[in-house]
Motif scaffolding. Sequence first.
Motif, short mmCIF file in Angstrom:
data_model
loop_
_atom_site.label_atom_id
_atom_site.label_comp_id
_atom_site.label_asym_id
_atom_site.label_seq_id
_atom_site.Cartn_x
_atom_site.Cartn_y
_atom_site.Cartn_z
N VAL A 28 36.10 -56.76 -9.36
CA VAL A 28 35.17 -55.86 -8.84
C VAL A 28 34.55 -56.11 -7.36
O VAL A 28 34.59 -57.08 -7.02
N GLU A 31 30.58 -52.70 -7.02
CA GLU A 31 30.68 -51.80 -8.18
C GLU A 31 29.34 -51.93 -8.77
O GLU A 31 29.36 -51.45 -10.08
N ASP A 64 34.75 -60.12 -5.90
CA ASP A 64 35.73 -60.21 -4.42
C ASP A 64 34.93 -59.96 -3.52
O ASP A 64 34.80 -59.23 -2.45
N ASN A 92 35.22 -61.38 0.62
CA ASN A 92 36.37 -60.30 0.27
C ASN A 92 37.61 -60.81 0.66
O ASN A 92 37.90 -60.73 2.02
N GLY A 94 40.39 -58.98 -0.71
CA GLY A 94 41.28 -58.12 -1.12
C GLY A 94 41.52 -58.06 -2.76
O GLY A 94 41.64 -59.14 -3.26
N LYS A 95 42.06 -56.94 -3.07
CA LYS A 95 42.13 -56.82 -4.77
C LYS A 95 43.43 -57.81 -5.09
O LYS A 95 43.47 -58.18 -6.02
N THR A 227 36.84 -44.73 -2.91
CA THR A 227 37.81 -45.80 -2.86
C THR A 227 37.63 -46.72 -1.68
O THR A 227 37.17 -46.21 -0.58
N PHE A 229 40.30 -48.03 -0.28
CA PHE A 229 41.52 -48.20 0.30
C PHE A 229 41.51 -46.83 1.12
O PHE A 229 41.78 -45.55 0.62
N1 UDP Z 1 38.70 -53.97 -5.10
C1 UDP Z 1 38.63 -55.34 -5.18
N2 UDP Z 1 38.55 -55.84 -3.70
C2 UDP Z 1 38.94 -55.05 -2.74
C3 UDP Z 1 38.86 -53.63 -2.85
C4 UDP Z 1 38.75 -53.29 -4.14
O1 UDP Z 1 38.26 -56.34 -5.79
O2 UDP Z 1 38.68 -55.40 -1.58
C5 UDP Z 1 38.45 -53.61 -6.70
C6 UDP Z 1 37.43 -52.47 -6.81
O3 UDP Z 1 36.25 -52.94 -7.11
C7 UDP Z 1 38.16 -51.70 -8.13
C8 UDP Z 1 39.71 -51.85 -7.75
O4 UDP Z 1 39.91 -53.13 -7.00
O5 UDP Z 1 37.57 -52.25 -9.40
C9 UDP Z 1 40.43 -50.67 -7.16
O6 UDP Z 1 39.50 -50.21 -6.08
P1 UDP Z 1 39.44 -48.77 -5.58
O7 UDP Z 1 38.91 -48.02 -6.77
O8 UDP Z 1 38.73 -48.85 -4.29
O9 UDP Z 1 40.93 -48.36 -5.27
P2 UDP Z 1 41.72 -47.16 -5.85
O10 UDP Z 1 41.27 -46.75 -7.25
O11 UDP Z 1 41.67 -45.97 -4.93
O12 UDP Z 1 43.19 -47.58 -5.73
#
Ligand code: UDP
Length: 348
Positions: A28, A31, A64, A92, A94-95, A227, A229
Amino acid sequence: MMLGSDVSSLSTDAATAAAQGLSIVVPVYNEAPGLALFHERLATLATTLKERHGLDCEVVYVDDGSADGTLAIAQSLPATTLDVQVVSLSRNFGKEAALMAGIDHFTKGAVLFMDGDGQHPPALVEQLVRHWIVEGYDVVYTAKAHRDNESFLRRQAVRGFYALINWGARQKIPEDAGDFRLLSPRAAAALRQLPERNRFFKGLATWIGFRQLRVDYEPAAREHGVTSFNPKQLIGLSIEGLTSFSVAPLRLASLLGLLLAFGAFLFGISILWETWVSGKSVPGYPSLVVGLMTIGGVQLLMIGVLGEYIGKILSELKARPIYFVAEHSVKRSAPDSTAQTTDRTAAE
Ligand code: UDP
Ligand code: MG
């Protein structure tokens, strides 16, 4: 000395598999607005899974480095029907790093990865679990059913990316597959053993093999916010994925070199031919400049590609931790009372 890895002891029948429980890893990042509702849905889901499959669940929220109240909200979420772990990263990262932190912290047998923004429908989870427990699949991954709402350019870029990353690969990464996926205990154990720092989760989860199943679904719209990204980050992630996963760009460089050399050879022959046959010499200047610029451009580009790989080697060599955990809390759900046990470890 055994050079492979044997996880066969974890391959179990349905009843034993379910007894090990399921961890749900949710990264998260900012969020806060939707997290409480998301957790409520998860709690309902956990009840359903317990009733239908006898499955004990745990959720691992990996904060994150959110800038809003995400961490405070996550820490206040109740462990009613499932255990709640909150792992808070020091910034942070990154995912991909957040997913890694989840992999390192989950305590049940199987693991499910899902986004915390409501785009991955909890209703689908029961189906994924069924494919695992009833049918015995090890990796159940979801993929976008279609990309109709995306621009033509983006769709072509995605196609090109997968063509390149899968070029010559034995185990192809499925196009359109997302991070929303379930791994059985032995697949999760395999994923945990991969040592590299530059992670490309989708690729690694495919690379490990086992029995894999694709489930098509339609992602829901984001519940709130936007988003994280943007196109620039997506390009960055693609380069990251490509260079940490495949040597296709390097092969492409060799191929391009070969093609250029062949082209130059043909051009040389044609010049000779023209001189011999018609006796007139070819005016040199434009062809010389075009040739020089082509070679120069391609060489610089390929040095850049090489540089990306050298950067990867450097970061693997430095062996820095992928993330730092600043705070970690665990709440266990008490099966027959509302009391929750809490323990906290700070600055792990
Ligand atoms: N997220 C994260 N770190 C980041 C960016 C996103 O943990 O630096 C999490 C975000 O909270 C969400 C998931 O990764 O639960 C997907 O992110 P996002 O919805 O922005 O991406 P998309 O769905 O457009 O691929
Ligand atoms: Mg999303």
